[in-house]
Each structure stands twice: as C-alpha cells, then as structure tokens.
Design an enzyme around this catalytic site. Structure first.
Site, PDB file in Angstrom:
ATOM      1  NE  ARG A  57      -3.926  -2.178   0.331  1.00 25.30           N
ATOM      2  CZ  ARG A  57      -4.606  -2.731  -0.664  1.00 25.30           C
ATOM      3  NH1 ARG A  57      -4.326  -2.428  -1.920  1.00 25.30           N
ATOM      4  NH2 ARG A  57      -5.596  -3.558  -0.410  1.00 25.30           N
ATOM      5  CD  GLU A 137      -3.181  -8.030  -8.766  1.00 23.77           C
ATOM      6  OE1 GLU A 137      -4.216  -8.575  -9.196  1.00 23.77           O
ATOM      7  OE2 GLU A 137      -2.918  -7.901  -7.553  1.00 23.77           O
ATOM      8  CG  ASP A 298      -4.697 -10.715  -3.764  1.00 21.43           C
ATOM      9  OD1 ASP A 298      -4.082  -9.631  -3.852  1.00 21.43           O
ATOM     10  OD2 ASP A 298      -5.832 -10.896  -4.250  1.00 21.43           O
TER      11      ASP A 298
HETATM   12  N1  LIG Z   1      -7.736  -8.908  -4.363  1.00 20.78           N
HETATM   13  C1  LIG Z   1      -8.479  -7.872  -4.037  1.00 20.78           C
HETATM   14  O1  LIG Z   1      -9.666  -8.014  -3.832  1.00 20.78           O
HETATM   15  N2  LIG Z   1      -7.945  -6.640  -3.889  1.00 20.78           N
HETATM   16  C2  LIG Z   1      -6.600  -6.225  -4.199  1.00 20.78           C
HETATM   17  C3  LIG Z   1      -6.393  -6.063  -5.670  1.00 20.78           C
HETATM   18  C4  LIG Z   1      -6.284  -7.375  -6.413  1.00 20.78           C
HETATM   19  O2  LIG Z   1      -5.385  -8.182  -6.163  1.00 20.78           O
HETATM   20  O3  LIG Z   1      -7.086  -7.646  -7.297  1.00 20.78           O
HETATM   21  C5  LIG Z   1      -6.317  -4.909  -3.478  1.00 20.78           C
HETATM   22  O4  LIG Z   1      -5.311  -4.273  -3.808  1.00 20.78           O
HETATM   23  O5  LIG Z   1      -7.069  -4.531  -2.573  1.00 20.78           O
HETATM   24 ZN   LIG Z   2      -5.725  -9.239  -8.287  1.00 18.75          ZN
HETATM   25 ZN   LIG Z   3      -3.531  -8.576  -5.775  1.00 18.96          ZN
END
Ligand SMILES: NC(=O)N[C@@H](CC(=O)O)C(=O)O
Ligand SMILES: [Zn+2]
Ligand SMILES: [Zn+2]
Length: 429
Positions: A57, A137, A298
């Site tokens: 972030r 990604e 993720d």
């Molecule tokens: N996976 C998600 O639902 N959110 C991810 C973005 C992503 O990986 O698609 C994010 O950055 O919040």
């Molecule tokens: Zn993603």
């Molecule tokens: Zn992601």
C-alpha cells in the site's frame, strides 16, 4: 553460527551452518570453537517463505499498511521475501512511480521485489529500465485501483515483457461475463451484515477460466512467461496448466468458501471472490497433488472503517501474509498436506518460477532465510495478535502454527515476541 538438530521438511534431522548471511553447510556438523549455536530441538526448519503477491500500500495508502507494518507482519508469519503489486498511488507504471516505491520499500525488514504495472498511462521505456520483479499483476478486469486494461494493451505489454525476459503475472477475470443482476436489490446492511455471497454470484466462476485462456493465448503468441495470480477455480487452474502457465492460489481460496460469506459480510469481499465449497475442495486437492505451483496471499489490507460499509461501497481484499504458512502447517498437522508440499509451494517453487536462485532452499550457497516451527504449538489465530496495520483477519478462530523465530540472511527479524532491526534488500537490485 550453527543451528543444531533441525528437522527439515523431508524428515532429515540436520545441523545448518550460517556465515555472512549464507548457508555454508547442511548435515552432521561438529561445533567449531566459540561458534554460537541455536538448538532447534528437532523442531521444523523451513526456508523463509516467498510471498509473490502482496499489497503493502505504500506510497499512497499508508492508513491501510506500510512497508514497515507489512514486512513485520510477514516476518511474524515466516515470510522473508515478498513481491509488491502496482496499485499504489502513484501507480508503479512508470520509472518515476517505481522509484517512489523503491524509496519507501527501504523501510522493509525482509527482502522484497517490486512489480511494474500496466495502464493506458504507463511508460514502458522508463519502467523496464528499472529492476522489476515481474510485470503485474496485470489486471484483465478492474479490482482495487481500477487498473483493468483492454486486450490490445495486454498483448503489447506481454510482447514488451517477453523482449526483456520479465515474467508477467495476471489477474484473470473477464468482466464481460460478470452477472450484474446479482448485485441489484437488497444486499443487506454494512460490514458483517452485508450479503457478500452476492459478490461471488456477480464475479462468476466462469469469468476466471475465460480470462486465463486469453492470458495463456497471449503468452504463447508473445513468448512471455505467464503466471496466473490468485486462481480461485479448478477450471482456472486447469486452463493455466493446459496453456503452459504457472499459477498461484491464495489461503482464502483454500480455507474459505461461499459458506463463510454470511459470517464475513464485506470482510469476505475480494477479487476473485470466494467460491463454492465444492470448488474450494477441488482447489485444495489441486494444491496437494501438485497441479497448483504456488501459494501466495494477495495480502490486501483495508481498514475496518472501510470494510464497515455496504457491499457495494466496501473495498475488495483481505489481509493474509502473516497467516499463510501457519494455516498450511495447521493443515499439514491435520494430515491434509505433506510438509514437503508446504515447503515447495511457499518457497522452492516461487524461487524457481521467479528466478531467485539464492532463495527458497536450505542448502549450501543459499541465503540463510529461515523459520523454525514447533508443530506441537498450534494456536488459535486472532486478529489482535497479528501485526498488519489493518487489525483484522478473515481467519479469526482458525488454527495455525506460527514461527518460533524468523531469520533474513542470518539475522533474526522475529524472535516470537519482538522484531529485529533488519534492513530488507531488493532481490533484483
Ligand atoms: N484482491 C483484491 O480483492 N484486492 C486487491 C487487488 C487485487 O489483487 O485484485 C487490493 O489491492 O485490494
Ligand atoms: Zn488481483
Ligand atoms: Zn492482488
């Protein structure tokens, strides 16, 4: 330094000698005069995990997570290398955007890679001039950050990546197959009271395999190395394998399903969404039998204030970097997964796929990225005990085996109670 009596994932009990941050010997090693020894007491020694998919972030969304808090959370979960995704502010889609992130990443206490992203406004020349971990990604559909791109740009991006030999990681969902009717009408209240099952019905399972097929086709046409991020359906995994791509699965798609949506509400909203219990089981089987190459989290933290909105207003994503290895070891203790499989999917395989010869192995010449686990010390996962800035977990009440300690290049970054002062390094720099 010598780590004595460590049980490896394959069952061997060995001593490991570390010098200048590297493993210099593994086997039956006599102590050298004055050498500092850590007795592993026959506990499980795993290579530090490599989580190739996190969202730390920073820059831009420091209220959700920072490199400092994210990397600490990783270290406390046995993760010693992460790859960060490009949907920050600024986005990591230009050389300048990359540099802004690289500066912040210096506050990480574990090693890391930085991905480059693709949008209409990207600048491939300056971006590919930087030491990218991967291109990705690449969003084939909008997710957090609205970085979804069209087919032509995806092909161009894959060609550029192929030219310079950078792997491409793909968020594979086809938005033209989403079912808008699923998110009309009454979607419940805010936060835990929202109907997040509607999110799963909206971003339908069929939308994944279709996008994976397109991604592998573009990969084969361009010669780019394609890795499918966070596959959530057995159909998606099978399409990736048939097309010659590698793929990863998240802990939430292994341990949670649409059956949990009622309890989680918006805390279970993520992309791709949770799937049926049947598909979850099929994903677990494909992980156990070797069809899925990698587990990556993720890790996508959002604050509880952000999540405590309606289903349509709450952002997508759940945290996970600290609980990935603990949950997998919990499954291994239950006999659902072998320890060697856990080792491979969190360490050896990501190191192979993303070309990190120094990482992911306990052998002579590798970096001494290590974590020790007492398999008899499984405990309840509680959001309050975790170190992500977001302060919650979708795995509240699950059982996990957390590391006794974690080392990055021979330095203790987590001793079970406190963090050491370790300077993380960019694995591509
Ligand atoms: N996976 C998600 O639902 N959110 C991810 C973005 C992503 O990986 O698609 C994010 O950055 O919040
Ligand atoms: Zn993603
Ligand atoms: Zn992601």
């Amino acid at each position: 330094m010598r780590i004595s009596n460590a049980t490896l994932a394959d069952g061997r009990v060995v001593d490991v000698r570390v010098e200048d941050g590297e493993i210099v010997a593994v086997g039956d090693l006599d102590p050298v005069d004055g050498e500092w020894t850590i007795d592993a007491d026959e506990n499980l020694l795993l290579p530090g995990a490599i989580d190739v998919h996190v969202h730390f972030r920073e820059p831009g969304f420091e209220h959700k997570e920072t490199w400092e808090t994210g990397s600490r959370s990783a270290a406390a979960g046995g993760v010693t290398t992460v790859a960060d995704q490009p949907n920050t502010d600024p986005t990591t889609t230009t050389g300048e955007g990359f540099d802004a992130k690289a500066e912040r990443a210096e506050s990480a206490c574990i090693d890391y890679g930085i991905n480059g992203g693709v949008t209409d406004g990207w600048d491939p020349d300056s971006l590919f001039d930087r030491p990218l971990f991967a291109l990705g990604e690449v969003f084939l559909a909008d997710s957090t950050g609205d970085m979804g791109i069209g087919a032509d740009l995806f092909s161009t991006a894959a060609e550029r990546a192929a030219e310079v030999g950078v792997p491409v990681t793909v968020h594979a969902e086809d938005a033209t197959l989403f079912d808008e009717s699923a998110i009309e009408g009454d979607l419940g209240g805010a936060g835990r009271d929202a109907d997040s099952d509607a999110w799963s019905a909206y971003r339908r399972a069929e939308a994944e395999a279709a996008a994976v097929e397109r991604a592998v086709r573009v990969g084969n046409e361009s010669g780019a190395q394609i890795h499918i991020a966070h596959t959530s359906t057995p159909e998606g995994v099978d399409a990736a394998r048939e097309g010659g791509a590698t793929c990863e699965v998240t802990p939430h798609h292994l341990f949670l399903s649409r059956d949990d949506c009622d309890e989680l509400g918006t805390y279970g909203r993520m992309n791709p969404p949770l799937r049926s219990e049947e598909r979850r089981e099929a994903m677990f089987e494909r992980l156990a039998d070797g069809h899925i190459d990698v587990v990556a989290t993720d890790h996508a933290p959002h604050t509880t204030d952000e999540k405590d909105q309606s289903l349509l207003d709450a952002p997508s994503g759940v945290p996970g970097v600290e609980t990935m290895v603990p949950l997998l070891l919990g499954a291994a203790v239950e006999g659902d997964l072998s320890l060697e499989r856990v080792r491979d999917v969190v360490a050896a395989n990501p190191a192979d796929i993303f070309d990190l010869p120094q990482k992911g192995r306990i052998e002579e010449g590798a970096d001494a990225d290590l974590a020790l686990y007492d398999l008899d010390a499984a405990r309840e996962i509680r959001g309050d005990d975790l170190h992500s800035k977001c302060g919650w977990t979708p795995f509240e009440g699950f059982t996990g085996v957390f590391p006794e300690w974690t080392m990055v290049r021979g330095e203790t970054v987590w001793d079970g109670e406190e963090f050491g002062d370790v300077a993380g390094e960019n694995v591509r720099a």
